[in-house]
Design a protein around this motif. Sequence first.
Motif, PDB file in Angstrom:
ATOM      1  N   VAL A  18      68.294 -36.245 -87.307  1.00 42.82           N
ATOM      2  CA  VAL A  18      66.942 -36.597 -87.734  1.00 42.82           C
ATOM      3  C   VAL A  18      66.408 -37.651 -86.773  1.00 42.82           C
ATOM      4  O   VAL A  18      67.171 -38.372 -86.138  1.00 42.82           O
ATOM      5  CB  VAL A  18      66.912 -37.148 -89.180  1.00 42.82           C
ATOM      6  N   THR A  19      65.099 -37.714 -86.671  1.00 42.34           N
ATOM      7  CA  THR A  19      64.464 -38.793 -85.916  1.00 42.34           C
ATOM      8  C   THR A  19      64.010 -39.820 -86.941  1.00 42.34           C
ATOM      9  O   THR A  19      63.110 -39.544 -87.738  1.00 42.34           O
ATOM     10  CB  THR A  19      63.258 -38.274 -85.110  1.00 42.34           C
ATOM     11  N   ARG A  34      72.063 -46.154 -83.869  1.00 38.81           N
ATOM     12  CA  ARG A  34      73.132 -46.298 -84.857  1.00 38.81           C
ATOM     13  C   ARG A  34      73.623 -44.924 -85.327  1.00 38.81           C
ATOM     14  O   ARG A  34      74.830 -44.671 -85.417  1.00 38.81           O
ATOM     15  CB  ARG A  34      72.643 -47.119 -86.057  1.00 38.81           C
ATOM     16  N   ILE A  35      72.687 -44.025 -85.606  1.00 39.68           N
ATOM     17  CA  ILE A  35      73.049 -42.682 -86.053  1.00 39.68           C
ATOM     18  C   ILE A  35      73.823 -41.948 -84.954  1.00 39.68           C
ATOM     19  O   ILE A  35      74.855 -41.325 -85.215  1.00 39.68           O
ATOM     20  CB  ILE A  35      71.793 -41.890 -86.464  1.00 39.68           C
ATOM     21  N   ALA A  36      73.344 -42.023 -83.727  1.00 43.02           N
ATOM     22  CA  ALA A  36      74.020 -41.352 -82.608  1.00 43.02           C
ATOM     23  C   ALA A  36      75.434 -41.884 -82.424  1.00 43.02           C
ATOM     24  O   ALA A  36      76.379 -41.114 -82.223  1.00 43.02           O
ATOM     25  CB  ALA A  36      73.216 -41.523 -81.324  1.00 43.02           C
ATOM     26  N   GLY A  52      63.171 -33.073 -82.739  1.00 46.80           N
ATOM     27  CA  GLY A  52      62.415 -31.995 -83.336  1.00 46.80           C
ATOM     28  C   GLY A  52      63.205 -30.867 -83.936  1.00 46.80           C
ATOM     29  O   GLY A  52      62.637 -29.921 -84.458  1.00 46.80           O
ATOM     30  N   THR A  53      64.511 -30.953 -83.896  1.00 51.21           N
ATOM     31  CA  THR A  53      65.318 -29.860 -84.412  1.00 51.21           C
ATOM     32  C   THR A  53      65.406 -29.866 -85.932  1.00 51.21           C
ATOM     33  O   THR A  53      65.836 -28.893 -86.527  1.00 51.21           O
ATOM     34  CB  THR A  53      66.732 -29.927 -83.830  1.00 51.21           C
ATOM     35  N   GLY A  66      60.072 -37.873 -74.948  1.00 55.03           N
ATOM     36  CA  GLY A  66      60.723 -38.326 -73.719  1.00 55.03           C
ATOM     37  C   GLY A  66      61.568 -39.566 -73.952  1.00 55.03           C
ATOM     38  O   GLY A  66      62.692 -39.669 -73.452  1.00 55.03           O
ATOM     39  N   ASP A  67      61.028 -40.519 -74.728  1.00 57.71           N
ATOM     40  CA  ASP A  67      61.779 -41.736 -75.043  1.00 57.71           C
ATOM     41  C   ASP A  67      63.054 -41.417 -75.809  1.00 57.71           C
ATOM     42  O   ASP A  67      64.115 -41.964 -75.521  1.00 57.71           O
ATOM     43  CB  ASP A  67      60.929 -42.718 -75.859  1.00 57.71           C
ATOM     44  N   CYS A  68      62.955 -40.527 -76.795  1.00 53.66           N
ATOM     45  CA  CYS A  68      64.143 -40.137 -77.557  1.00 53.66           C
ATOM     46  C   CYS A  68      65.188 -39.533 -76.628  1.00 53.66           C
ATOM     47  O   CYS A  68      66.366 -39.894 -76.688  1.00 53.66           O
ATOM     48  CB  CYS A  68      63.781 -39.131 -78.648  1.00 53.66           C
TER      49      CYS A  68
END
Length: 96
Positions: A18-19, A34-36, A52-53, A66-68
């Motif tokens: 999730v973003t 943190r999630i990653a 976006g998935t 792009g930042d993500c």
Amino acid sequence: MGTFESSRDWGRLLTALVTPFDDDGKVDYAEARRIAAYVVDKQKNSGLVVSGTTGESPTLSTDEKGDCSRRYSKRSAAARLCCSAREPTTQRSRSV
């Protein structure tokens, strides 16, 4: 990023993340890191699928996508990374 010769190059498990957003509706990059870290380091995933998935792609700007992508790739250098670059035009997709 390199090229992949076969599906085996992707590893065994890639997780769609999730973003996270803050209270102002902006991407919460600290929470994303943190999630990653949890998914790659603790859960031992081979890679991450971001931007976006899980349905948030229409709400992210081109710059946010792009930042993500850049921030996740810095955080998870040892993991595989698949990022959405879905945009209404090819030119905008290339900029992501």
